[in-house]
Design a protein around this motif. Sequence first.
Motif, PDB file in Angstrom:
ATOM      1  N   PHE A 131       8.273  11.423   3.394  1.00 48.24           N
ATOM      2  CA  PHE A 131       8.314  10.013   3.758  1.00 48.24           C
ATOM      3  C   PHE A 131       9.735   9.483   3.672  1.00 48.24           C
ATOM      4  O   PHE A 131      10.210   8.786   4.571  1.00 48.24           O
ATOM      5  N   HIS A 143       5.306   5.753   0.027  1.00 46.59           N
ATOM      6  CA  HIS A 143       4.473   4.574   0.290  1.00 46.59           C
ATOM      7  C   HIS A 143       3.014   4.915   0.021  1.00 46.59           C
ATOM      8  O   HIS A 143       2.498   5.926   0.505  1.00 46.59           O
ATOM      9  N   PRO A 178      -0.561   3.069   0.455  1.00 45.22           N
ATOM     10  CA  PRO A 178      -1.263   1.876   0.941  1.00 45.22           C
ATOM     11  C   PRO A 178      -2.581   1.636   0.218  1.00 45.22           C
ATOM     12  O   PRO A 178      -3.178   2.555  -0.361  1.00 45.22           O
ATOM     13  N   THR A 209      -0.750  -0.802   6.297  1.00 43.30           N
ATOM     14  CA  THR A 209      -1.571   0.381   6.494  1.00 43.30           C
ATOM     15  C   THR A 209      -0.716   1.599   6.830  1.00 43.30           C
ATOM     16  O   THR A 209       0.457   1.482   7.192  1.00 43.30           O
ATOM     17  N   SER A 210      -1.327   2.764   6.737  1.00 40.42           N
ATOM     18  CA  SER A 210      -0.627   4.007   7.071  1.00 40.42           C
ATOM     19  C   SER A 210      -0.198   4.024   8.531  1.00 40.42           C
ATOM     20  O   SER A 210       0.893   4.505   8.862  1.00 40.42           O
ATOM     21  N   SER A 211      -1.049   3.493   9.411  1.00 40.29           N
ATOM     22  CA  SER A 211      -0.705   3.470  10.835  1.00 40.29           C
ATOM     23  C   SER A 211       0.466   2.534  11.101  1.00 40.29           C
ATOM     24  O   SER A 211       1.360   2.840  11.904  1.00 40.29           O
ATOM     25  N   HIS A 251       3.571   4.257   9.888  1.00 35.70           N
ATOM     26  CA  HIS A 251       3.984   5.291  10.841  1.00 35.70           C
ATOM     27  C   HIS A 251       4.780   4.675  11.989  1.00 35.70           C
ATOM     28  O   HIS A 251       5.791   5.233  12.430  1.00 35.70           O
TER      29      HIS A 251
END
Length: 335
Positions: free
Chosen positions: A10, A37, A39, A277-279, A282
């Motif tokens: 990350f 990170h 979440p 969020t993870s999305s 990203h």
Amino acid sequence: MDADDATVDFYAKLSARLDADLQHEDGALWLCSPVRHVPSTHEDVGWGCGWRNCQMLLSSTLTSDCQSTVCNQVLCQDDGSAALPDIPTLQCLLEAAWAAGFDPDGAAQLGHKVQGAKTWIGTTEIAVILRFLGVGARIIDFGVRAHSRAGAPPHASFSCDACGMAIIQGTWYHSLVLDDYDLCARCHRQHGGGPAGPFECVQSPPGSADRAAVQLLDWARTYFTEGGPKEGQARGLLRTSRPPLYLQHQGHSRTVIGLLENAQGAQALLVLDPAVTSSAMHKALTVPKYWRSGMLLQPRSLGHPQYQVLRFDSTGAGVPESDLSKVILAAEAFP
């Protein structure tokens, strides 16, 4: 991929994104040491930000010298790989720390029990967990707070004693009967007539939010830039060895991983938010400059009159059973 690899992966992606986006800018961004990170999930939305930020802080110990022998035992699995403790494990650690004598006032406020409960935690509880693991932790207060204690030393876990909100801002109520009992405005409407009354109404002075923001940004700049390039020489992405910071205000907390300063001297905090969020993260790592909208905490967003910061403190590391480490008070305060 174990937790150590995930942290490095990350951090490497974040560094590459920031480096590319800042190459042609005159400002500078000081970035902390490797961090991951973490979440929130649907199971802890609305109450789990403190726990998730604690996990992020612990992730930074995987690749740094902050990790103590006790912390190493908690993070390492049987196969030798590292794994961040989940929320139930952190809850067990907090209760174990209380049982060992850490922060008796804070333990009493939360009824000595958090396991299995959707309990908010703040700066004090995270400091307790870290110190119990032998990792030094120091708390710094920004903004007005101490005067509501009627002359008593300010406890780092200044919170509403009915709902447990970590830090009270604006208007709150101090019991004139009990020495250490405060209510937020909402809980005072519901509980103000109880045996803890009568209460004194306390107001944050006008302008306290602006003052707290300036103090916080000035302090953060000193923290991240100490030992770095001289004034006027800083440009682009500057990786530092500084661990991340925990930042608390009423209702939410984040992990501060850097400070951005443009050519005109305007500053903003680079943060990891458990609510992202993870999305979305990203996208921040892959889309040019998208991180500016989701990871920067601008001065205009620092509108709270009180903040607390937790930083790692090497001078208090490695002594989890020290009586001094069990007392959780702010080491510095900016009124």
